[in-house]
Write a protein that holds these residues in place. Structure first.
Motif, PDB file in Angstrom:
ATOM      1  N   THR A  49     -11.858 107.010 -16.468  1.00  0.00           N
ATOM      2  CA  THR A  49     -11.608 105.587 -16.657  1.00  0.00           C
ATOM      3  C   THR A  49     -11.757 104.843 -15.342  1.00  0.00           C
ATOM      4  OG1 THR A  49     -10.097 106.008 -18.502  1.00  0.00           O
ATOM      5  CG2 THR A  49      -9.900 103.886 -17.400  1.00  0.00           C
ATOM      6  N   ALA A  50     -11.219 105.418 -14.270  1.00  0.00           N
ATOM      7  CA  ALA A  50     -11.254 104.757 -12.966  1.00  0.00           C
ATOM      8  C   ALA A  50     -12.675 104.523 -12.481  1.00  0.00           C
ATOM      9  CB  ALA A  50     -10.473 105.586 -11.950  1.00  0.00           C
ATOM     10  N   VAL A  51     -13.564 105.475 -12.713  1.00  0.00           N
ATOM     11  CA  VAL A  51     -14.917 105.331 -12.183  1.00  0.00           C
ATOM     12  C   VAL A  51     -15.743 104.333 -12.987  1.00  0.00           C
ATOM     13  CG1 VAL A  51     -14.913 107.655 -11.219  1.00  0.00           C
ATOM     14  CG2 VAL A  51     -15.788 107.293 -13.539  1.00  0.00           C
ATOM     15  N   GLN A  52     -15.251 103.918 -14.153  1.00  0.00           N
ATOM     16  CA  GLN A  52     -15.987 102.959 -14.972  1.00  0.00           C
ATOM     17  C   GLN A  52     -15.478 101.528 -14.840  1.00  0.00           C
ATOM     18  OE1 GLN A  52     -16.665 104.172 -19.131  1.00  0.00           O
ATOM     19  NE2 GLN A  52     -16.135 106.260 -18.564  1.00  0.00           N
ATOM     20  N   GLN A  53     -14.295 101.355 -14.247  1.00  0.00           N
ATOM     21  CA  GLN A  53     -13.685 100.037 -14.223  1.00  0.00           C
ATOM     22  C   GLN A  53     -13.874  99.354 -12.873  1.00  0.00           C
ATOM     23  OE1 GLN A  53     -10.120 100.327 -17.490  1.00  0.00           O
ATOM     24  NE2 GLN A  53      -9.570 100.678 -15.365  1.00  0.00           N
ATOM     25  N   THR A  54     -14.260  98.099 -12.924  1.00  0.00           N
ATOM     26  CA  THR A  54     -14.346  97.282 -11.724  1.00  0.00           C
ATOM     27  C   THR A  54     -12.936  96.862 -11.303  1.00  0.00           C
ATOM     28  OG1 THR A  54     -14.945  95.521 -13.283  1.00  0.00           O
ATOM     29  CG2 THR A  54     -16.702  96.445 -11.953  1.00  0.00           C
ATOM     30  N   PRO A  55     -12.773  96.334 -10.094  1.00  0.00           N
ATOM     31  CA  PRO A  55     -11.426  96.021  -9.612  1.00  0.00           C
ATOM     32  C   PRO A  55     -10.689  95.047 -10.528  1.00  0.00           C
ATOM     33  CG  PRO A  55     -12.997  95.929  -7.809  1.00  0.00           C
ATOM     34  CD  PRO A  55     -13.804  96.082  -9.062  1.00  0.00           C
ATOM     35  N   THR A  56      -9.453  95.376 -10.818  1.00  0.00           N
ATOM     36  CA  THR A  56      -8.607  94.452 -11.561  1.00  0.00           C
ATOM     37  C   THR A  56      -8.111  93.362 -10.608  1.00  0.00           C
ATOM     38  OG1 THR A  56      -6.664  95.832 -11.165  1.00  0.00           O
ATOM     39  CG2 THR A  56      -7.912  96.224 -13.189  1.00  0.00           C
ATOM     40  N   ILE A  57      -7.393  92.397 -11.131  1.00  0.00           N
ATOM     41  CA  ILE A  57      -7.055  91.210 -10.346  1.00  0.00           C
ATOM     42  C   ILE A  57      -6.226  91.555  -9.117  1.00  0.00           C
ATOM     43  CG2 ILE A  57      -5.700  89.074 -10.417  1.00  0.00           C
ATOM     44  CD1 ILE A  57      -6.700  88.668 -13.266  1.00  0.00           C
ATOM     45  N   ASP A  58      -5.254  92.437  -9.247  1.00  0.00           N
ATOM     46  CA  ASP A  58      -4.345  92.725  -8.134  1.00  0.00           C
ATOM     47  C   ASP A  58      -4.881  93.755  -7.148  1.00  0.00           C
ATOM     48  OD1 ASP A  58      -2.686  90.985  -9.395  1.00  0.00           O
ATOM     49  OD2 ASP A  58      -1.094  92.420  -9.835  1.00  0.00           O
ATOM     50  N   GLU A  59      -5.781  94.622  -7.580  1.00  0.00           N
ATOM     51  CA  GLU A  59      -6.169  95.760  -6.746  1.00  0.00           C
ATOM     52  C   GLU A  59      -6.803  95.393  -5.409  1.00  0.00           C
ATOM     53  OE1 GLU A  59      -7.329  99.627  -9.082  1.00  0.00           O
ATOM     54  OE2 GLU A  59      -8.255  97.911 -10.063  1.00  0.00           O
ATOM     55  N   PRO A  60      -7.740  94.440  -5.335  1.00  0.00           N
ATOM     56  CA  PRO A  60      -8.344  94.149  -4.025  1.00  0.00           C
ATOM     57  C   PRO A  60      -7.326  93.740  -2.968  1.00  0.00           C
ATOM     58  CG  PRO A  60      -9.680  93.203  -5.776  1.00  0.00           C
ATOM     59  CD  PRO A  60      -8.416  93.688  -6.416  1.00  0.00           C
ATOM     60  N   VAL A  61      -6.259  93.047  -3.386  1.00  0.00           N
ATOM     61  CA  VAL A  61      -5.218  92.651  -2.438  1.00  0.00           C
ATOM     62  C   VAL A  61      -4.544  93.887  -1.852  1.00  0.00           C
ATOM     63  CG1 VAL A  61      -3.002  91.486  -2.191  1.00  0.00           C
ATOM     64  CG2 VAL A  61      -4.828  90.423  -3.527  1.00  0.00           C
ATOM     65  N   TYR A  62      -4.153  94.821  -2.714  1.00  0.00           N
ATOM     66  CA  TYR A  62      -3.463  96.022  -2.239  1.00  0.00           C
ATOM     67  C   TYR A  62      -4.389  96.893  -1.393  1.00  0.00           C
ATOM     68  CZ  TYR A  62      -0.180  94.711  -5.944  1.00  0.00           C
ATOM     69  OH  TYR A  62       0.691  94.040  -6.751  1.00  0.00           O
ATOM     70  N   VAL A  63      -5.637  97.012  -1.815  1.00  0.00           N
ATOM     71  CA  VAL A  63      -6.575  97.860  -1.079  1.00  0.00           C
ATOM     72  C   VAL A  63      -6.886  97.256   0.288  1.00  0.00           C
ATOM     73  CG1 VAL A  63      -8.883  98.865  -1.089  1.00  0.00           C
ATOM     74  CG2 VAL A  63      -7.554  98.789  -3.206  1.00  0.00           C
ATOM     75  N   GLY A  64      -7.153  95.949   0.328  1.00  0.00           N
ATOM     76  CA  GLY A  64      -7.403  95.297   1.604  1.00  0.00           C
ATOM     77  C   GLY A  64      -6.205  95.396   2.534  1.00  0.00           C
ATOM     78  N   THR A  65      -5.005  95.200   1.981  1.00  0.00           N
ATOM     79  CA  THR A  65      -3.789  95.295   2.784  1.00  0.00           C
ATOM     80  C   THR A  65      -3.607  96.707   3.330  1.00  0.00           C
ATOM     81  OG1 THR A  65      -2.735  93.546   1.483  1.00  0.00           O
ATOM     82  CG2 THR A  65      -1.295  94.985   2.751  1.00  0.00           C
ATOM     83  N   SER A  66      -3.907  97.714   2.511  1.00  0.00           N
ATOM     84  CA  SER A  66      -3.745  99.102   2.970  1.00  0.00           C
ATOM     85  C   SER A  66      -4.649  99.398   4.159  1.00  0.00           C
ATOM     86  CB  SER A  66      -4.038 100.069   1.817  1.00  0.00           C
ATOM     87  OG  SER A  66      -5.433 100.140   1.524  1.00  0.00           O
ATOM     88  N   VAL A  67      -5.847  98.837   4.163  1.00  0.00           N
ATOM     89  CA  VAL A  67      -6.761  99.053   5.292  1.00  0.00           C
ATOM     90  C   VAL A  67      -6.215  98.389   6.547  1.00  0.00           C
ATOM     91  CG1 VAL A  67      -9.083  98.600   6.161  1.00  0.00           C
ATOM     92  CG2 VAL A  67      -8.769  99.338   3.795  1.00  0.00           C
ATOM     93  N   VAL A  68      -5.696  97.176   6.418  1.00  0.00           N
ATOM     94  CA  VAL A  68      -5.122  96.479   7.568  1.00  0.00           C
ATOM     95  C   VAL A  68      -3.890  97.218   8.084  1.00  0.00           C
ATOM     96  CG1 VAL A  68      -4.012  94.326   8.310  1.00  0.00           C
ATOM     97  CG2 VAL A  68      -6.046  94.246   6.867  1.00  0.00           C
ATOM     98  N   TYR A  69      -3.078  97.761   7.175  1.00  0.00           N
ATOM     99  CA  TYR A  69      -1.917  98.557   7.596  1.00  0.00           C
ATOM    100  C   TYR A  69      -2.329  99.659   8.557  1.00  0.00           C
ATOM    101  CZ  TYR A  69       1.474  96.770   4.120  1.00  0.00           C
ATOM    102  OH  TYR A  69       2.346  96.016   3.397  1.00  0.00           O
ATOM    103  N   VAL A  70      -3.347 100.416   8.171  1.00  0.00           N
ATOM    104  CA  VAL A  70      -3.731 101.603   8.937  1.00  0.00           C
ATOM    105  C   VAL A  70      -4.423 101.240  10.238  1.00  0.00           C
ATOM    106  CG1 VAL A  70      -5.204 103.650   8.891  1.00  0.00           C
ATOM    107  CG2 VAL A  70      -3.854 103.058   6.881  1.00  0.00           C
ATOM    108  N   ARG A  71      -5.275 100.225  10.192  1.00  0.00           N
ATOM    109  CA  ARG A  71      -6.112  99.943  11.354  1.00  0.00           C
ATOM    110  C   ARG A  71      -5.474  98.954  12.334  1.00  0.00           C
ATOM    111  NH1 ARG A  71     -12.180  99.454   8.643  1.00  0.00           N
ATOM    112  NH2 ARG A  71     -12.190 101.551   7.715  1.00  0.00           N
ATOM    113  N   GLU A  72      -4.722  98.006  11.822  1.00  0.00           N
ATOM    114  CA  GLU A  72      -4.188  96.959  12.697  1.00  0.00           C
ATOM    115  C   GLU A  72      -2.670  96.998  12.803  1.00  0.00           C
ATOM    116  OE1 GLU A  72      -5.947  93.078  12.003  1.00  0.00           O
ATOM    117  OE2 GLU A  72      -7.581  94.014  10.880  1.00  0.00           O
TER     118      GLU A  72
END
Length: 577
Positions: A67-90
């Motif tokens: 299911t995950a590999v067929q679904q495009t990002p839901t409304i909330d996911e890009p926020v959490y994913v982008g934030t997770s990257v900033v957490y680790v790098r910055e």
């Protein structure tokens, strides 16, 4: 049955009493045959149990991954994913402060493996951050989203083991398998467990805390500190778990009281109970602080300009909590969301505000019928069987308190706000087997099979699932909206459908509700709401949530169009003359 068994113990092969000493030469006695069969069963019992657990988790893993590999990002996911990257790098807490860091740190364990490109120092809002990461930095959003979702899928499977262990502690291995089956076949858990969101991790940590509290009734010293860690993890993942904290602290005290036994002096039992509750609270607070320190060891935090002012009892609660300033400002933002006016949709009715019965009604629609029946029967059994009553506060009280709190919320947006219900009630449902009747085993097996069939039939469209009484996934959009049916997940499927079935249609009009970028997937649709209706011809693709909330020009366009196709039960394609 007992008479038959007694006859086997007292009679020979020819029906005469064994005491007569008559037995066919060379043939083993019935007692010896039965003992051998029982020994063989016991030898194979553990491998069979392990195989059954692995099979149930494997089918859930397959459902989530495919299911995950067929679904495009839901409304909330890009926020959490982008934030997770900033957490680790910055090591910055400036994005998504309305949610604590732990759930996004779990997501970050996957994003670090994807190695996405993102320039440092991005200063836009968190929605723009997600768009920049996925679509404007040269990354492959399919790859980034899979790696971001993978840690949540793994934790979802691990929490399935907690559900199994909790039910096994109450009613044995068969009960554990029944609870695990309900957990792994739940469409809502498969859906939310396959997304890079916070709902399932928060619910999983909560049920883990309750299970460890239950185990602490016998051995408080090793389990209460672990329960404090799990409780803190829940609070450090999502603030909506805070109403469960008083319940968990009370359970810690009660478990300690029970563990001391009636022989201990009452004053000592009280002292130990209070100490246990205080100890769990200290560990809980420590976990929350640790989650923030893991992101930024210096806790650099400046309150954003949009933090609303909070007054009254809410302000007192925020000021009283011994959490970092970032957590408390996040609570202020959450209370600001609760003070806003939202639109809801239930059973074909579009309304403004919230309905107190929205979540129970949505759960009724989106829960498999066999699962609902077992939830009810299991909860009644849990309260009725004397040896199980002690577990009622651990199994039923936390979800009841969390559901009551969620029902007071202002956002009627989906059953994900009550995702803890199928987690806890899977354990309660298995308690039907405590009746120890043949019919209870048969009925439970039949209902679980019904649940499995209903779940498998909806594959791979778990997000818009509704049970057979409400027409199945194809009819969910007639009763519910938003994350119950259409959360932006089918943009990629829409692109494939337009390419495969409508390659000659150059005029495509799109009303899409989601965080994806249509052009990245090859959809160059125009907005029909920016031109007069007379100019809109050809294909019109509309997200079902937009259809549910359609007014004015969009409502007129839909009324004068002919529905010709459905994509993922979340997007409808119309033909405009």
């Amino acid at each position: 049955m007992r008479d038959d068994q007694q006859s086997l113990l007292t009679a020979g092969d020819d029906g005469r009493p064994a005491s007569a000493g008559i037995r066919a030469p060379g043939r083993p006695s019935p007692e010896r045959n039965g003992a051998r069969r029982w020994a063989r069963l016991r030898r194979h019992r553990r491998p069979l149990l392990v195989a059954a657990v692995v099979a149930l988790l494997a089918q859930m893993a397959f459902a989530m991954v495919t299911t995950a590999v067929q679904q495009t990002p839901t409304i909330d996911e890009p926020v959490y994913v982008g934030t997770s990257v900033v957490y680790v790098r910055e090591h910055s807490l400036r994005f998504n402060p309305e949610h604590p860091p732990l759930g996004k740190l779990i997501i970050a364990t996957g994003t670090v493996l994807a190695h996405p490109r993102l320039e440092p120092g991005f200063r836009g809002d968190q929605g723009r951050l997600g768009r920049r990461l996925l679509y404007e930095s040269g990354n492959d959003p399919w790859r980034v989203m899979f790696w971001a979702r993978l840690p949540v899928m793994i934790t979802t499977l691990l929490f399935g083991l907690v559900v199994f262990a909790f039910a096994r502690d109450l009613i044995g291995a068969v009960g554990g398998l029944a609870a695990l089956a309900l957990y792994t076949f739940s469409p809502d858990l498969i859906t939310n467990g396959s997304l890079a969101t916070l709902d399932v991790p928060a619910a999983g940590f909560t049920v883990t805390a309750a299970w460890l509290m239950w185990r602490a009734r016998r051995r408080p010293l090793p389990y209460l500190p672990l329960a404090g860690l799990a409780s803190g993890a829940a609070v450090a993942t999502k603030m909506s778990t805070l109403p469960a904290v008083p319940v968990l602290l009370a359970l810690a005290a009660w478990s300690s009281w029970h563990a001391k036994g009636s022989a201990a002096p009452r004053s000592r039992r009280v002292a130990h109970a209070l100490l246990a509750s205080a100890g769990v609270a200290v560990v809980l607070v420590g976990v929350v602080w640790a989650a923030y320190l893991a992101v930024d060891p210096r806790l650099r935090w400046s309150a954003p300009a949009n933090v609303p002012a909070v007054h009254g009892l809410r302000a007192l609660l925020i000021d009283w909590l011994p959490f970092p300033d970032a957590y408390r400002d996040g609570m202020r933002i959450q209370f600001g969301f609760e003070s806003a006016t939202w639109h809801g949709y239930l059973f074909g009715r579009l309304y403004t505000g919230s309905l107190w019965y929205y979540l129970p009604a949505a759960l009724l629609v989106k829960t498999p019928l066999g699962m609902s029946a077992l939830w009810l029967c299991g909860a009644l059994t849990l309260m009725a069987v004397p040896r199980l009553r002690a577990a009622v506060p651990y199994v039923l009280l936390p979800p009841a308190v969390l559901l009551a709190a969620a029902m007071q919320g202002s956002r009627d947006l989906g059953v994900r706000y009550a995702i803890f219900v199928p987690v806890f009630l899977a354990i309660a449902a298995a308690c039907v087997l405590a009746l120890r009747r043949r019919w209870s085993y048969a009925v439970t097996a039949a209902l679980i099979l019904f649940v499995a069939v209903s779940s498998l039939r909806t594959y791979p469209y778990y997000l818009p699932y509704s049970n057979e009484a409400f027409g199945g996934p194809a009819k969910t959009h007639l009763r519910l909206h938003d994350s119950n049916v259409d959360w932006g997940q089918d943009l990629g499927r829409l692109a494939d459908r337009l390419h495969e079935r409508y390659p000659d249609d150059r005029d495509v009009w799109l009303v899409y509700k989601g965080s994806g970028v249509p052009s990245w997937y090859g959809i160059h649709g125009r907005n029909p709401l920016k031109v007069p209706p007379s100019r809109v011809h050809g294909l019109l693709a509309v997200s079902d949530t937009s259809i549910a909330k359609a007014e004015g020009r969009l409502a007129e366009l839909i009324r004068t169009s002919r529905a010709i196709d459905d994509v993922g039960h979340s997007v409808t394609i119309f033909r405009r003359p």
